[in-house]
Design a protein around this motif. Structure first.
Motif, PDB file in Angstrom:
ATOM      1  N   PHE A  20      -8.649  -0.602  -4.713  1.00 36.76           N
ATOM      2  CA  PHE A  20      -9.216  -0.268  -3.410  1.00 36.76           C
ATOM      3  C   PHE A  20      -8.376  -0.888  -2.286  1.00 36.76           C
ATOM      4  O   PHE A  20      -8.079  -0.237  -1.283  1.00 36.76           O
ATOM      5  CB  PHE A  20     -10.659  -0.762  -3.335  1.00 36.76           C
ATOM      6  N   GLY A  21      -8.005  -2.152  -2.456  1.00 36.37           N
ATOM      7  CA  GLY A  21      -7.252  -2.834  -1.410  1.00 36.37           C
ATOM      8  C   GLY A  21      -5.898  -2.209  -1.146  1.00 36.37           C
ATOM      9  O   GLY A  21      -5.559  -1.871  -0.006  1.00 36.37           O
ATOM     10  N   TYR A  22      -5.112  -2.017  -2.210  1.00 35.64           N
ATOM     11  CA  TYR A  22      -3.784  -1.431  -2.010  1.00 35.64           C
ATOM     12  C   TYR A  22      -3.876   0.058  -1.683  1.00 35.64           C
ATOM     13  O   TYR A  22      -2.960   0.616  -1.063  1.00 35.64           O
ATOM     14  CB  TYR A  22      -2.903  -1.688  -3.228  1.00 35.64           C
ATOM     15  N   GLY A  23      -4.993   0.699  -2.076  1.00 32.35           N
ATOM     16  CA  GLY A  23      -5.212   2.088  -1.657  1.00 32.35           C
ATOM     17  C   GLY A  23      -5.397   2.183  -0.156  1.00 32.35           C
ATOM     18  O   GLY A  23      -4.845   3.087   0.501  1.00 32.35           O
ATOM     19  N   ILE A  24      -6.161   1.252   0.428  1.00 28.26           N
ATOM     20  CA  ILE A  24      -6.347   1.220   1.881  1.00 28.26           C
ATOM     21  C   ILE A  24      -5.016   0.969   2.578  1.00 28.26           C
ATOM     22  O   ILE A  24      -4.660   1.659   3.538  1.00 28.26           O
ATOM     23  CB  ILE A  24      -7.361   0.115   2.260  1.00 28.26           C
ATOM     24  N   SER A  25      -4.279  -0.006   2.099  1.00 27.40           N
ATOM     25  CA  SER A  25      -3.008  -0.361   2.723  1.00 27.40           C
ATOM     26  C   SER A  25      -2.016   0.793   2.664  1.00 27.40           C
ATOM     27  O   SER A  25      -1.342   1.117   3.657  1.00 27.40           O
ATOM     28  CB  SER A  25      -2.422  -1.592   2.029  1.00 27.40           C
ATOM     29  N   THR A  26      -1.941   1.463   1.506  1.00 25.30           N
ATOM     30  CA  THR A  26      -1.006   2.574   1.349  1.00 25.30           C
ATOM     31  C   THR A  26      -1.402   3.765   2.207  1.00 25.30           C
ATOM     32  O   THR A  26      -0.541   4.400   2.839  1.00 25.30           O
ATOM     33  CB  THR A  26      -0.931   2.997  -0.133  1.00 25.30           C
ATOM     34  N   SER A  27      -2.690   4.079   2.262  1.00 28.12           N
ATOM     35  CA  SER A  27      -3.128   5.217   3.078  1.00 28.12           C
ATOM     36  C   SER A  27      -2.876   4.957   4.558  1.00 28.12           C
ATOM     37  O   SER A  27      -2.550   5.882   5.322  1.00 28.12           O
ATOM     38  CB  SER A  27      -4.613   5.503   2.831  1.00 28.12           C
ATOM     39  N   ALA A  28      -3.011   3.714   4.984  1.00 33.53           N
ATOM     40  CA  ALA A  28      -2.727   3.374   6.376  1.00 33.53           C
ATOM     41  C   ALA A  28      -1.245   3.569   6.693  1.00 33.53           C
ATOM     42  O   ALA A  28      -0.875   4.072   7.758  1.00 33.53           O
ATOM     43  CB  ALA A  28      -3.137   1.928   6.656  1.00 33.53           C
TER      44      ALA A  28
ATOM     45  N   MET B 137      -3.789  -2.157   7.122  1.00 34.03           N
ATOM     46  CA  MET B 137      -2.693  -2.499   6.205  1.00 34.03           C
ATOM     47  C   MET B 137      -2.813  -3.936   5.725  1.00 34.03           C
ATOM     48  O   MET B 137      -2.686  -4.226   4.535  1.00 34.03           O
ATOM     49  CB  MET B 137      -1.349  -2.277   6.901  1.00 34.03           C
ATOM     50  N   ILE B 138      -3.051  -4.843   6.671  1.00 39.23           N
ATOM     51  CA  ILE B 138      -3.150  -6.260   6.307  1.00 39.23           C
ATOM     52  C   ILE B 138      -4.463  -6.533   5.580  1.00 39.23           C
ATOM     53  O   ILE B 138      -4.484  -7.248   4.559  1.00 39.23           O
ATOM     54  CB  ILE B 138      -3.006  -7.135   7.570  1.00 39.23           C
ATOM     55  N   VAL B 139      -5.565  -5.968   6.082  1.00 40.94           N
ATOM     56  CA  VAL B 139      -6.860  -6.187   5.432  1.00 40.94           C
ATOM     57  C   VAL B 139      -6.833  -5.639   4.007  1.00 40.94           C
ATOM     58  O   VAL B 139      -7.302  -6.283   3.062  1.00 40.94           O
ATOM     59  CB  VAL B 139      -7.982  -5.536   6.256  1.00 40.94           C
ATOM     60  N   GLY B 140      -6.291  -4.431   3.836  1.00 37.52           N
ATOM     61  CA  GLY B 140      -6.208  -3.838   2.505  1.00 37.52           C
ATOM     62  C   GLY B 140      -5.345  -4.664   1.565  1.00 37.52           C
ATOM     63  O   GLY B 140      -5.694  -4.881   0.400  1.00 37.52           O
ATOM     64  N   ALA B 141      -4.197  -5.135   2.078  1.00 34.43           N
ATOM     65  CA  ALA B 141      -3.316  -5.946   1.243  1.00 34.43           C
ATOM     66  C   ALA B 141      -3.991  -7.250   0.832  1.00 34.43           C
ATOM     67  O   ALA B 141      -3.863  -7.695  -0.320  1.00 34.43           O
ATOM     68  CB  ALA B 141      -2.022  -6.232   1.986  1.00 34.43           C
ATOM     69  N   CYS B 142      -4.720  -7.866   1.771  1.00 37.26           N
ATOM     70  CA  CYS B 142      -5.425  -9.122   1.429  1.00 37.26           C
ATOM     71  C   CYS B 142      -6.526  -8.873   0.404  1.00 37.26           C
ATOM     72  O   CYS B 142      -6.757  -9.714  -0.485  1.00 37.26           O
ATOM     73  CB  CYS B 142      -6.003  -9.751   2.703  1.00 37.26           C
ATOM     74  N   LEU B 143      -7.194  -7.726   0.498  1.00 38.76           N
ATOM     75  CA  LEU B 143      -8.206  -7.393  -0.504  1.00 38.76           C
ATOM     76  C   LEU B 143      -7.555  -7.207  -1.865  1.00 38.76           C
ATOM     77  O   LEU B 143      -8.064  -7.693  -2.884  1.00 38.76           O
ATOM     78  CB  LEU B 143      -8.950  -6.118  -0.093  1.00 38.76           C
ATOM     79  N   GLY B 144      -6.406  -6.508  -1.900  1.00 40.98           N
ATOM     80  CA  GLY B 144      -5.690  -6.344  -3.166  1.00 40.98           C
ATOM     81  C   GLY B 144      -5.236  -7.675  -3.738  1.00 40.98           C
ATOM     82  O   GLY B 144      -5.316  -7.906  -4.947  1.00 40.98           O
ATOM     83  N   LEU B 145      -4.755  -8.557  -2.875  1.00 37.75           N
ATOM     84  CA  LEU B 145      -4.351  -9.883  -3.332  1.00 37.75           C
ATOM     85  C   LEU B 145      -5.543 -10.667  -3.863  1.00 37.75           C
ATOM     86  O   LEU B 145      -5.432 -11.409  -4.857  1.00 37.75           O
ATOM     87  CB  LEU B 145      -3.692 -10.640  -2.179  1.00 37.75           C
TER      88      LEU B 145
END
Length: 589
Positions: free
Chosen positions: A487-495, A530-538
């Motif tokens: 979900f996290g990297y999906g948000i970051s990638t879609s952004a 992008m940052i929020v999604g990446a932090c969620l993925g991390l």
């Protein structure tokens, strides 16, 4: 009020101090020498009195500063002082060493000013009457002056990792300068150069009249001044490299010979990794030209140089090529001067001279090979022409997608990993792209967008590969972890897809594009997706126990760096004002 011997307010003193502390390297060295001096004084107090006396002196000094300093600066200074006091208490510094540190502090600051070409503030007032009083005040406020000068530097401390734009431009317009261009044009046309292949006259072989005009142009004010926009005369030397200079006449054809290389994206020289210095090639248009355009793809700049236009670029580093403007016709063959300069810090003259020498030797060898393959007389020389084209292509691809400076960085990191610490490579490569984000966002000006994108994509990819490796090699089934990652990297990638690669990597922040306002997911739901999604993925990576146990600090380091950059973006929001020089005018909602 500069140089006035009377007592000054702290703000006036600090403003004067800042004028001589603009260079980031100078300030970085001051952050070594100044604390060393304070530690030395505190160590002497501690030695001759007691630890309690040293701590009391520190506190009293901080209280005295409170009356003169702005509250934010005082808070930072006070914290700095108490850290220095604690460090002093933990060290066993003898009196001899403390006296040595005082000398190191004083003469080290003089050295840093000499190294960076900046005058010392003390030198501006010591010849005036009453200077001891101002020196005492200068000494009393030295630490807060140093701290207050940091936000006013010309560049940040991380400017060395910013992908700088090294392309320069100017125009020859003064009557005397143009007279010499006219003489050179007439001289070339009198030689009736071939239209079938390029023609070259090296500076040393020119007739006296042409040679004198060439030399005049090479040393003219417009040619030297265009470098001064980026290289201050206080710190840098700019010198002509006569052995590389030439007159160049373009041809109508460039098929199946080495002339084709000019129409390929390429780098001219091999000395990419030469430290601190640069060898510049400048293309100066002698006559009118509408047909041939010079492109610099990494800085998104093109020039159809005509009648006195001159553009300069790093001979050993800048990717460039020429192309024909569709439908454009020149009345005469394009005549240009290829001017060359070496630029080096004044304190590194031997290195600058060495760069000029080795670049000249390479250019002489390359020009001989090029001349032999312009009109290949045999299959051997035809083969050599193809060798030139293939090697040029491979060199360009390595620079475009990886960067030879990045290769050297990886080699150094590998050696440190091998001989110093087993996680050195991991740390050195996992967080570099964040530092590049932060440094570039802070500087914003004079940035090569293409190099910036290449560097951050390279190091970000390397960081993600290492995260994936440690996650997979320590995998324990954890469905929540997997969902968070997806979900996290999906948000970051879609952004990133919604904005496009250029806007994702600071196209707006650097003033190259106007903002693209997006109302679709994820921007309509999540701020800074992008940052929020990446932090969620991390967070998902860290959720898995095996990852936490094996690499307890790796993921938190990523999150801290992301949040640091997020704080920077929120505090210095570039969307509050329009970009400086947009290259695209359509705003998309």
């Amino acid at each position: 009020m500069m140089g006035n011997p009377r007592m000054m307010s702290f703000l006036d003193l600090s403003r004067d101090f800042q004028q001589y502390h603009k260079n980031a390297l100078n300030m970085a060295l001051h952050l070594v020498t100044t604390p060393a001096g304070y530690i030395a004084v505190l160590a002497l107090i501690q030695s001759y009195a007691s630890l309690h006396a040293q701590q009391t002196a520190t506190a009293l000094y901080a209280v005295c500063l409170l009356a003169s300093l702005p509250i934010k600066l005082w808070s930072v200074t006070a914290c700095f002082l108490f850290v220095l006091s604690w460090v002093t208490s933990q060290l066993d510094i003898s009196n001899v060493l403390a006296i040595g540190l005082v000398a190191f502090s004083y003469f080290g600051q003089d050295f840093s000013h000499w190294l960076t070409g900046e005058k010392t503030y003390q030198s501006t007032y010591t010849k005036d009457g009453g200077w001891p009083a101002l020196l005492a005040q200068h000494t009393f406020f030295l630490l807060p002056c140093v701290l207050d000068a940091i936000p006013h530097m010309d560049n940040g401390f991380l400017y060395w990792i910013v992908a700088s734009n090294h392309v320069v431009y100017n125009k020859i317009s003064a009557p005397e300068d143009r007279k010499h261009l006219t003489l050179l044009r007439q001289w070339v046309l009198s030689k009736n150069p071939s239209k079938e292949h390029t023609t070259h006259w090296w500076f040393q072989t020119l007739e006296k009249s042409a040679k004198d005009s060439f030399d005049y142009i090479a040393n003219s004010k417009p040619c030297i001044d265009m470098f001064r926009q980026k290289y201050s005369s206080n710190l840098w030397n700019v010198e002509v490299i006569e052995g590389m200079n030439e007159i160049y006449v373009a041809s109508e054809s460039h098929q199946n010979n080495s002339d084709t290389v000019f129409y390929m994206q390429h780098i001219d020289g091999p000395w990419y990794l030469f430290p601190f210095c640069g060898a510049y090639r400048c293309i100066l248009a002698v006559n009118e030209n509408n047909r041939i355009c010079t492109h610099f793809p990494m800085v998104n700049t093109s020039h159809t140089l005509s009648d006195g236009d001159v553009v300069g670029f790093d001979f050993n580093r800048e990717i460039h090529y020429i192309d024909n403007n569709v439908g454009a016709i020149n009345k005469e063959q394009r005549i240009t001067l290829k001017l060359h300069y070496v630029i080096y810090p004044k304190c590194l003259k031997p290195i600058g001279k060495l760069l000029a020498f080795v670049t000249t030797m390479y250019d002489i060898s390359a020009r001989n090979l090029f001349v032999a393959t312009i009109r290949p007389p045999s299959l051997f020389w035809q083969g050599m022409a193809y060798v030139i084209l293939i090697s040029t292509k491979l060199t360009f691809l390595g620079e475009q997608f990886i960067g030879y400076n990045n290769v050297v960085y990886l080699i150094v990191a590998t050696l440190v990993n091998q001989f110093v610490h087993q996680h050195a490579f991991l740390v050195a490569t996992s967080y570099m792209h964040y530092l590049m984000y932060i440094a570039t966002y802070a500087q914003k000006t004079n940035v090569s967008h293409g190099l910036f994108k290449r560097n951050v994509i390279f190091f970000k990819t390397l960081a993600l590969i290492q995260l994936a490796y440690y996650y997979i090699s320590n995998f324990e089934y954890d469905p929540v972890s997997v969902v968070m990652i997806a979900f996290g990297y999906g948000i970051s990638t879609s952004a990133a897809f919604a904005l496009g690669i250029d806007r994702t990597y600071f196209g707006v922040e650097l003033g190259l594009y106007k903002p693209k306002w997006v109302s679709s997911f994820p921007y309509n739901v999540i701020p800074h997706p992008m940052i929020v999604g990446a932090c969620l993925g991390l967070g998902g990576l860290y959720k898995m126990a095996g990852m936490r146990d094996a690499m307890p600090y790796l993921v938190p380091g990523h999150v801290i760096m992301y949040l640091a950059h997020l704080s920077q973006e929120m505090y210095f929001d570039v969307y509050r004002a329009p970009p400086a020089t947009p290259v695209e005018t359509n705003k998309v909602k």
